[in-house]
Design a protein around this motif. Structure first.
Motif, PDB file in Angstrom:
ATOM      1  N   HIS A 112       4.127  -4.468 -22.416  1.00 23.35           N
ATOM      2  CA  HIS A 112       4.007  -5.871 -22.835  1.00 23.35           C
ATOM      3  C   HIS A 112       2.687  -6.168 -23.538  1.00 23.35           C
ATOM      4  O   HIS A 112       2.505  -7.247 -24.089  1.00 23.35           O
ATOM      5  N   TRP A 113       1.738  -5.213 -23.508  1.00 18.10           N
ATOM      6  CA  TRP A 113       0.483  -5.367 -24.242  1.00 18.10           C
ATOM      7  C   TRP A 113       0.584  -4.812 -25.664  1.00 18.10           C
ATOM      8  O   TRP A 113      -0.319  -5.041 -26.482  1.00 18.10           O
ATOM      9  N   LEU A 114       1.636  -4.068 -25.964  1.00 17.42           N
ATOM     10  CA  LEU A 114       1.748  -3.381 -27.247  1.00 17.42           C
ATOM     11  C   LEU A 114       2.441  -4.265 -28.284  1.00 17.42           C
ATOM     12  O   LEU A 114       3.108  -5.247 -27.957  1.00 17.42           O
ATOM     13  N   ASP A 115       2.274  -3.873 -29.541  1.00 18.73           N
ATOM     14  CA  ASP A 115       3.130  -4.386 -30.608  1.00 18.73           C
ATOM     15  C   ASP A 115       4.447  -3.612 -30.446  1.00 18.73           C
ATOM     16  O   ASP A 115       4.593  -2.487 -30.940  1.00 18.73           O
ATOM     17  N   SER A 167      10.863 -11.355 -16.100  1.00 17.39           N
ATOM     18  CA  SER A 167      12.216 -11.031 -16.581  1.00 17.39           C
ATOM     19  C   SER A 167      12.538  -9.548 -16.450  1.00 17.39           C
ATOM     20  O   SER A 167      13.655  -9.123 -16.742  1.00 17.39           O
ATOM     21  N   GLU A 168      11.551  -8.760 -15.999  1.00 20.12           N
ATOM     22  CA  GLU A 168      11.711  -7.302 -15.864  1.00 20.12           C
ATOM     23  C   GLU A 168      12.102  -6.666 -17.199  1.00 20.12           C
ATOM     24  O   GLU A 168      12.914  -5.755 -17.260  1.00 20.12           O
ATOM     25  N   TYR A 169      11.498  -7.173 -18.277  1.00 19.34           N
ATOM     26  CA  TYR A 169      11.707  -6.690 -19.651  1.00 19.34           C
ATOM     27  C   TYR A 169      13.118  -6.956 -20.168  1.00 19.34           C
ATOM     28  O   TYR A 169      13.507  -6.396 -21.203  1.00 19.34           O
ATOM     29  N   TYR A 203       6.217  -3.964 -13.138  1.00 18.93           N
ATOM     30  CA  TYR A 203       6.564  -4.770 -11.968  1.00 18.93           C
ATOM     31  C   TYR A 203       5.945  -6.151 -12.103  1.00 18.93           C
ATOM     32  O   TYR A 203       4.840  -6.307 -12.604  1.00 18.93           O
ATOM     33  N   PRO A 204       6.688  -7.189 -11.683  1.00 16.13           N
ATOM     34  CA  PRO A 204       6.107  -8.526 -11.624  1.00 16.13           C
ATOM     35  C   PRO A 204       5.070  -8.574 -10.502  1.00 16.13           C
ATOM     36  O   PRO A 204       4.794  -7.569  -9.851  1.00 16.13           O
ATOM     37  N   GLY A 256      -3.244 -13.403 -20.403  1.00 20.41           N
ATOM     38  CA  GLY A 256      -3.449 -12.820 -21.729  1.00 20.41           C
ATOM     39  C   GLY A 256      -2.139 -12.448 -22.403  1.00 20.41           C
ATOM     40  O   GLY A 256      -2.124 -11.969 -23.536  1.00 20.41           O
ATOM     41  N   PHE A 257      -1.033 -12.633 -21.706  1.00 23.11           N
ATOM     42  CA  PHE A 257       0.304 -12.441 -22.265  1.00 23.11           C
ATOM     43  C   PHE A 257       1.236 -13.390 -21.521  1.00 23.11           C
ATOM     44  O   PHE A 257       0.837 -14.031 -20.547  1.00 23.11           O
ATOM     45  N   ASP A 258       2.443 -13.513 -22.008  1.00 20.67           N
ATOM     46  CA  ASP A 258       3.429 -14.392 -21.370  1.00 20.67           C
ATOM     47  C   ASP A 258       3.937 -13.733 -20.084  1.00 20.67           C
ATOM     48  O   ASP A 258       4.667 -12.749 -20.136  1.00 20.67           O
ATOM     49  N   TRP A 259       3.543 -14.267 -18.936  1.00 21.70           N
ATOM     50  CA  TRP A 259       3.883 -13.651 -17.647  1.00 21.70           C
ATOM     51  C   TRP A 259       5.392 -13.599 -17.419  1.00 21.70           C
ATOM     52  O   TRP A 259       5.896 -12.787 -16.648  1.00 21.70           O
TER      53      TRP A 259
END
Length: 325
Positions: A126-129, A211-213, A152-153, A203-206
């Motif tokens: 989730h930190w990557l493009d 949503s477990e991706y 993991y959440p 720093g990102f949308d939690w």
């Protein structure tokens, strides 16, 4: 940019990165076994761990491959990973590199693309493009290469109510025999309040982790022939002191502290320490003295925090992606 930091003299890593290495949980052996089972023994030459951090997953992969490469954009994290792996395995290489540098990494290390049979990204996708990373994966590596995304959440405290939950009874029968503390409900409220406190500083949308991706599923389906996912619960026994140390590894918590310092001054009231002190009061123990982010715990306070034990459970999810026919 690719950069080896074997000779780095950076000393700041000793705080955050060492805490990360010590207090972040390792990944369940069941996950490792499942990932490895996707790849035939003769194909297990190179595995690439992207966003390896301090090498928690990298070290778990090492016994199953001829070579494992861990890359991370943080010099501090990689330095700790190198030191932690010195006695673990001789088949691990670490590099300070960005995920966009995949082709340059292979060329610099003279790795044939057909020799890379596994790429893992644990708690970092989730930190990557994501679009660029997936395109690079497909354009540079062999179609036989597998991609495993792990995350993991936020964790929760195991309380008596979970023991009657059908999901936990079926997937984790060992939980029925675990002892529970009379303070689990209070600690659970503490943990809930903490994550609600720092959620907006991630720093990102939690919700991506919540949503477990699942929010990426359409993207996965467009790019891969095989897309499967599973989840499992991991139970980690901790005490209040260990939980506090774990929070220090959270980028969201550190952003929260920076923001609060900026608005309220150096000795701002740290709500996490206030919550911990309240739990100690409930147990009729000496609670924390001065509540500020700059305070240091006394020996008595550390002993008292360590006496409050509970179980954190993590709902770990894995996406297995490949173009193998």
């Amino acid at each position: 940019m690719i950069q080896s930091i074997s000779n780095s003299d950076d000393k700041e890593y000793k705080t955050h990165s060492n805490l990360y290495n010590k207090f972040r949980p390792s990944y369940p052996s069941r996950i490792i076994e499942k990932i490895i089972s996707l790849i035939s023994p003769e194909q297990r030459k190179w595995a690439l761990d992207v966003g390896c951090g301090t090498g928690l997953l990298t070290r778990q992969l090492a016994p199953h491959f001829e070579h494992v490469l861990g890359i991370d954009s943080s010099e501090k994290q990689v330095k700790v990973a190198e030191q932690s792996s010195e006695t673990d395995s001789l088949n691990i290489t670490y590099m300070r590199a960005d995920s966009d540098d995949l082709e340059d990494i292979l060329n610099q290390l003279s790795i044939q693309k057909n020799d890379v049979s596994l790429v893992t990204v644990a708690e970092a996708f989730h930190w990557l493009d994501t679009e660029k990373f997936l395109n690079n994966f497909q354009n540079i590596l062999s179609r036989k290469c597998h991609l495993a995304l792990i995350g993991y959440p936020r964790p929760f405290v195991l309380t008596p109510s979970h023991l009657s939950d059908e999901y936990f009874q079926i997937s984790n029968p060992e939980l029925i025999e675990r002892g529970l503390s009379e303070f689990d409900d209070q600690v659970s409220k503490l943990v809930d309040k903490f994550y609600n406190l720092v959620r907006n500083y991630a720093g990102f949308d939690w919700s991506i982790l919540d949503s477990e991706y699942q929010c990426y599923e359409t993207q996965f389906q467009k790019k891969f022939l095989r897309v499967t996912t599973e989840k499992m619960a991991q139970i980690v026994p901790v005490n209040l002191f260990e939980f506090y140390q774990n929070t220090q590894t959270s980028s969201a918590y550190n952003r929260y502290c920076i923001a609060e310092k900026k608005s309220k001054g150096e000795n701002f009231t740290d709500e996490l320490l206030v919550l911990i002190s309240e739990v100690l009061k409930l147990k009729k123990l000496e609670h924390l003295g001065e509540i500020s982010h700059t305070c240091e715990f006394s020996d008595t306070e550390i002993v008292n925090m360590k006496s409050v034990c509970f179980n954190l459970y993590y709902n770990i999810f894995v996406w297995y992606l490949s173009n193998c026919e």
